[in-house]
Write a protein that holds these residues in place. Structure first.
Motif, PDB file in Angstrom:
ATOM      1  N   HIS A 105       1.024  -1.129   0.177  1.00 52.67           N
ATOM      2  CA  HIS A 105       0.138   0.143  -0.034  1.00 52.67           C
ATOM      3  C   HIS A 105       0.683   1.197  -0.062  1.00 52.67           C
ATOM      4  O   HIS A 105       1.946   1.342   0.411  1.00 52.67           O
ATOM      5  CB  HIS A 105      -0.775  -0.173   1.567  1.00 52.67           C
ATOM      6  CG  HIS A 105       0.144   0.051   2.572  1.00 52.67           C
ATOM      7  ND1 HIS A 105       0.291  -0.936   2.913  1.00 52.67           N
ATOM      8  CD2 HIS A 105       0.249   1.038   3.457  1.00 52.67           C
ATOM      9  CE1 HIS A 105       1.175  -0.884   4.122  1.00 52.67           C
ATOM     10  NE2 HIS A 105       0.774   0.514   4.573  1.00 52.67           N
ATOM     11  N   CYS A 106       0.292   2.445  -0.539  1.00 53.93           N
ATOM     12  CA  CYS A 106       1.093   3.491  -0.534  1.00 53.93           C
ATOM     13  C   CYS A 106       1.242   4.387   0.795  1.00 53.93           C
ATOM     14  O   CYS A 106       2.255   4.873   1.128  1.00 53.93           O
ATOM     15  CB  CYS A 106       0.319   4.531  -1.466  1.00 53.93           C
ATOM     16  SG  CYS A 106      -1.111   5.538  -0.723  1.00 53.93           S
ATOM     17  N   GLY A 107       0.443   4.266   2.044  1.00 52.94           N
ATOM     18  CA  GLY A 107       0.493   4.727   3.138  1.00 52.94           C
ATOM     19  C   GLY A 107       0.143   6.260   3.295  1.00 52.94           C
ATOM     20  O   GLY A 107       0.126   6.752   4.423  1.00 52.94           O
ATOM     21  N   LEU A 108      -0.371   6.736   1.913  1.00 52.68           N
ATOM     22  CA  LEU A 108      -0.719   8.198   2.034  1.00 52.68           C
ATOM     23  C   LEU A 108      -2.205   8.584   1.445  1.00 52.68           C
ATOM     24  O   LEU A 108      -2.670   9.582   1.785  1.00 52.68           O
ATOM     25  CB  LEU A 108       0.337   8.826   0.984  1.00 52.68           C
ATOM     26  CG  LEU A 108       1.655   8.855   1.241  1.00 52.68           C
ATOM     27  CD1 LEU A 108       2.584   9.269   0.072  1.00 52.68           C
ATOM     28  CD2 LEU A 108       2.250   9.834   2.554  1.00 52.68           C
ATOM     29  N   CYS A 109      -2.939   7.634   0.899  1.00 51.35           N
ATOM     30  CA  CYS A 109      -4.102   8.037   0.390  1.00 51.35           C
ATOM     31  C   CYS A 109      -5.265   7.933   1.400  1.00 51.35           C
ATOM     32  O   CYS A 109      -4.849   7.511   2.663  1.00 51.35           O
ATOM     33  CB  CYS A 109      -4.445   6.994  -0.853  1.00 51.35           C
ATOM     34  SG  CYS A 109      -4.896   5.189  -0.085  1.00 51.35           S
ATOM     35  N   ARG A 110      -6.427   8.437   1.062  1.00 52.72           N
ATOM     36  CA  ARG A 110      -7.526   8.413   2.180  1.00 52.72           C
ATOM     37  C   ARG A 110      -7.931   7.309   2.909  1.00 52.72           C
ATOM     38  O   ARG A 110      -7.815   6.873   4.114  1.00 52.72           O
ATOM     39  CB  ARG A 110      -8.815   9.010   1.366  1.00 52.72           C
ATOM     40  CG  ARG A 110      -8.821  10.444   1.556  1.00 52.72           C
ATOM     41  CD  ARG A 110     -10.326  10.854   1.013  1.00 52.72           C
ATOM     42  NE  ARG A 110     -10.250  10.286  -0.385  1.00 52.72           N
ATOM     43  CZ  ARG A 110     -11.306  10.376  -1.305  1.00 52.72           C
ATOM     44  NH1 ARG A 110     -12.210  11.306  -0.938  1.00 52.72           N
ATOM     45  NH2 ARG A 110     -11.242   9.913  -2.569  1.00 52.72           N
ATOM     46  N   SER A 111      -7.895   5.989   2.108  1.00 47.90           N
ATOM     47  CA  SER A 111      -8.066   4.557   2.613  1.00 47.90           C
ATOM     48  C   SER A 111      -6.902   4.191   3.570  1.00 47.90           C
ATOM     49  O   SER A 111      -7.215   3.767   4.765  1.00 47.90           O
ATOM     50  CB  SER A 111      -8.034   3.556   1.275  1.00 47.90           C
ATOM     51  OG  SER A 111      -9.113   4.026   0.636  1.00 47.90           O
ATOM     52  N   CYS A 112      -5.784   4.409   3.127  1.00 49.85           N
ATOM     53  CA  CYS A 112      -4.743   4.172   4.049  1.00 49.85           C
ATOM     54  C   CYS A 112      -4.814   4.809   5.244  1.00 49.85           C
ATOM     55  O   CYS A 112      -4.460   4.523   6.417  1.00 49.85           O
ATOM     56  CB  CYS A 112      -3.242   4.388   3.284  1.00 49.85           C
ATOM     57  SG  CYS A 112      -2.748   3.115   2.231  1.00 49.85           S
ATOM     58  N   ARG A 113      -4.879   6.202   5.223  1.00 52.09           N
ATOM     59  CA  ARG A 113      -5.079   6.975   6.230  1.00 52.09           C
ATOM     60  C   ARG A 113      -6.056   6.894   7.406  1.00 52.09           C
ATOM     61  O   ARG A 113      -6.057   6.970   8.530  1.00 52.09           O
ATOM     62  CB  ARG A 113      -5.064   8.590   6.081  1.00 52.09           C
ATOM     63  CG  ARG A 113      -3.750   9.062   4.982  1.00 52.09           C
ATOM     64  CD  ARG A 113      -3.719  10.654   5.199  1.00 52.09           C
ATOM     65  NE  ARG A 113      -4.808  11.233   5.071  1.00 52.09           N
ATOM     66  CZ  ARG A 113      -5.178  11.687   3.740  1.00 52.09           C
ATOM     67  NH1 ARG A 113      -4.053  11.711   2.896  1.00 52.09           N
ATOM     68  NH2 ARG A 113      -5.976  12.327   3.180  1.00 52.09           N
ATOM     69  N   LEU A 119      -7.734  -1.509   1.056  1.00 49.60           N
ATOM     70  CA  LEU A 119      -8.429  -0.647  -0.044  1.00 49.60           C
ATOM     71  C   LEU A 119      -7.605   0.536  -0.505  1.00 49.60           C
ATOM     72  O   LEU A 119      -8.020   1.479  -1.120  1.00 49.60           O
ATOM     73  CB  LEU A 119      -9.617  -0.143   0.725  1.00 49.60           C
ATOM     74  CG  LEU A 119     -10.625  -1.255   1.231  1.00 49.60           C
ATOM     75  CD1 LEU A 119     -11.858  -0.725   1.853  1.00 49.60           C
ATOM     76  CD2 LEU A 119     -11.295  -2.179  -0.031  1.00 49.60           C
ATOM     77  N   CYS A 120      -6.310   0.369  -0.311  1.00 46.44           N
ATOM     78  CA  CYS A 120      -5.562   1.539  -0.953  1.00 46.44           C
ATOM     79  C   CYS A 120      -5.917   2.044  -2.392  1.00 46.44           C
ATOM     80  O   CYS A 120      -6.137   1.075  -3.083  1.00 46.44           O
ATOM     81  CB  CYS A 120      -3.923   1.175  -0.550  1.00 46.44           C
ATOM     82  SG  CYS A 120      -2.804   2.271  -1.343  1.00 46.44           S
ATOM     83  N   GLU A 121      -5.731   3.293  -2.480  1.00 46.80           N
ATOM     84  CA  GLU A 121      -6.204   3.494  -3.817  1.00 46.80           C
ATOM     85  C   GLU A 121      -4.951   3.610  -5.011  1.00 46.80           C
ATOM     86  O   GLU A 121      -5.197   3.507  -5.993  1.00 46.80           O
ATOM     87  CB  GLU A 121      -6.422   5.212  -3.881  1.00 46.80           C
ATOM     88  CG  GLU A 121      -7.935   5.333  -3.171  1.00 46.80           C
ATOM     89  CD  GLU A 121      -8.178   6.818  -2.567  1.00 46.80           C
ATOM     90  OE1 GLU A 121      -7.517   7.846  -2.961  1.00 46.80           O
ATOM     91  OE2 GLU A 121      -8.719   6.837  -1.497  1.00 46.80           O
ATOM     92  N   ARG A 122      -3.634   3.523  -4.278  1.00 51.33           N
ATOM     93  CA  ARG A 122      -2.815   3.096  -5.312  1.00 51.33           C
ATOM     94  C   ARG A 122      -2.031   1.816  -5.224  1.00 51.33           C
ATOM     95  O   ARG A 122      -0.785   1.578  -5.122  1.00 51.33           O
ATOM     96  CB  ARG A 122      -1.512   4.265  -4.974  1.00 51.33           C
ATOM     97  CG  ARG A 122      -1.942   5.501  -5.502  1.00 51.33           C
ATOM     98  CD  ARG A 122      -1.014   6.594  -5.593  1.00 51.33           C
ATOM     99  NE  ARG A 122      -0.776   7.191  -4.336  1.00 51.33           N
ATOM    100  CZ  ARG A 122      -1.575   8.071  -3.828  1.00 51.33           C
ATOM    101  NH1 ARG A 122      -2.529   8.789  -4.623  1.00 51.33           N
ATOM    102  NH2 ARG A 122      -1.528   8.635  -2.655  1.00 51.33           N
ATOM    103  N   LEU A 123      -2.839   0.743  -4.643  1.00 49.78           N
ATOM    104  CA  LEU A 123      -2.321  -0.499  -4.225  1.00 49.78           C
ATOM    105  C   LEU A 123      -1.614  -1.341  -5.301  1.00 49.78           C
ATOM    106  O   LEU A 123      -2.095  -1.190  -6.686  1.00 49.78           O
ATOM    107  CB  LEU A 123      -3.632  -1.314  -3.766  1.00 49.78           C
ATOM    108  CG  LEU A 123      -3.442  -2.696  -2.978  1.00 49.78           C
ATOM    109  CD1 LEU A 123      -2.805  -2.271  -1.605  1.00 49.78           C
ATOM    110  CD2 LEU A 123      -4.947  -3.240  -2.771  1.00 49.78           C
TER     111      LEU A 123
HETATM  112 ZN   LIG Z   1      -2.870   4.037   0.014  1.00 46.34          ZN
END
Ligand SMILES: [Zn+2]
Ligand SMILES: [Zn+2]
Length: 350
Positions: A105-113, A119-123
């Motif tokens: 996961h990216c750790g930065l997107c809304r889902s990650c936060r 459900l990361c948007e840049r998974l």
């Molecule tokens: Zn993410």
């Protein structure tokens, strides 16, 4: 804590043996360049790789990832794996045994936060889309996606951690507890692991499936009773785990639930569930939870294998060399009976 000497590492070669899906229904052994780790990444020498239904869908060309364009051929599959760190640091040392999170996961997107990393948007997912899979002698992984394997957990169990995390996540999200009467539908790897875990967490667990050998294994893992789908009693269970991925099983699973019951769906059925009447959910007060992945449950799952709550050995049907990868896929394609998991041995055992 046992301290192991760092093994003498052989120099990293330029090319490696891998298994590659080149087109629908065409999987071949291939020689590929050894990947070069980027910033923050570790290079891993692969030990064991498990194959599952998702890999078969990638081979058949029916995987959602292929249909929606996230994945394309050629691709190196393999998302259930364990191996040894070759270069890493500072968190990991050469010789560390690890498993990796499939979902990076990216750790930065809304889902990650908001804590929904699955459900990361840049998974990207190892061996599915965006990252080379583990069906190769080497792979690179972000160190943040690696989890150390305790010495007491062998490679064969470590290779089953990936499917097991989703089972652990599912029973946790479904709030499985002692007063529950649980039914697990499906006797593949996920279903049999769910039986093992529910046998400890719930008042009782029954297994429902179409493979007599799989049902026999479920009984060995603590299922109280085992049934063909038509044989199980309607409205008997407070919690049903759908782990078969067959569309008709969804309708059957709802029928097994007592009023007010909860259904945890892990199986990924791509077809419509015929005969499903949405109003039934409201009128009978049923809850349905979809569980995509247990991305946050790797440490907990390793501990369950270490303590013996989960037992990998009876689930493993065969351990084959990579050259037999194509025939391993053939075995998956023909369907299975009994022990569900085929492992490929890429040789990177410490
Ligand atoms: Zn993410
Ligand atoms: Zn899998």
């Amino acid at each position: 804590m046992t301290v192991h000497p760092v093994p003498a590492l052989t120099p990293v070669p330029r090319t490696m043996a891998a298994l590659r899906i080149e087109a629908p229904d065409r999987v071949v052994p291939a020689r590929l360049p050894v990947p070069v780790p980027g910033p923050g990444e570790a290079l891993i020498r692969t030990a064991l790789v498990g194959l599952c239904g998702t890999d078969l869908e990638l081979l058949r060309g029916t995987a959602t990832y292929l249909r929606d364009g996230r994945a394309g051929y050629p691709l190196v599959p393999g998302h259930e794996w364990t191996g040894t760190v070759v270069t890493g640091g500072p968190e990991f040392a050469p010789g560390d045994r690890v498993v990796g999170r499939t979902m990076v996961h990216c750790g930065l997107c809304r889902s990650c936060r908001r804590g929904r990393r699955e459900l990361c948007e840049r998974l990207t997912e190892v061996g599915l889309y965006g990252r080379q899979g583990a069906a190769a002698e080497y792979l690179t992984m972000p160190q943040t996606a690696l989890v150390r394997v305790p010495d007491e957990v062998g490679d064969r169990a470590a290779a089953l951690v990936e499917p097991a995390v989703t089972v652990v996540g599912a029973l946790e999200r479904a709030n499985c507890r002692l007063e529950d009467r649980v039914a697990v539908v499906g006797t593949g790897t996920i279903g049999l692991l769910a039986v093992q875990l529910a046998a400890r967490l719930a008042g009782s667990v029954d297994a429902v499936g179409i493979d007599p050998a799989g049902l026999a294994l479920a009984l060995r893992f603590g299922a109280r009773r085992a049934f063909a789908p038509a044989g199980a009693a309607d409205r008997e269970y407070s919690l049903v785990v759908e782990a078969s991925g067959a569309a008709p099983a969804f309708r059957r699973a709802l029928g097994l639930l007592a009023d007010g019951g909860r259904l945890a769906v892990i199986g990924v059925a791509g077809e419509p569930a015929e005969g499903f009447v949405p109003g039934e959910l409201a009128l009978r007060g049923l809850s349905v939870t979809g569980v995509r992945h247990g991305v946050d449950h790797y440490d907990q799952t390793l501990e369950l294998f270490r303590s013996g709550v989960l037992d990998a050995e009876p689930l493993i049907a065969a351990e084959l060399p990579p050259a037999e990868g194509p025939s391993a896929f053939d075995r998956l394609r023909r369907g299975r009976a009994g022990a569900p998991k085929i492992l490929l041995d890429f040789g990177g055992t410490r």
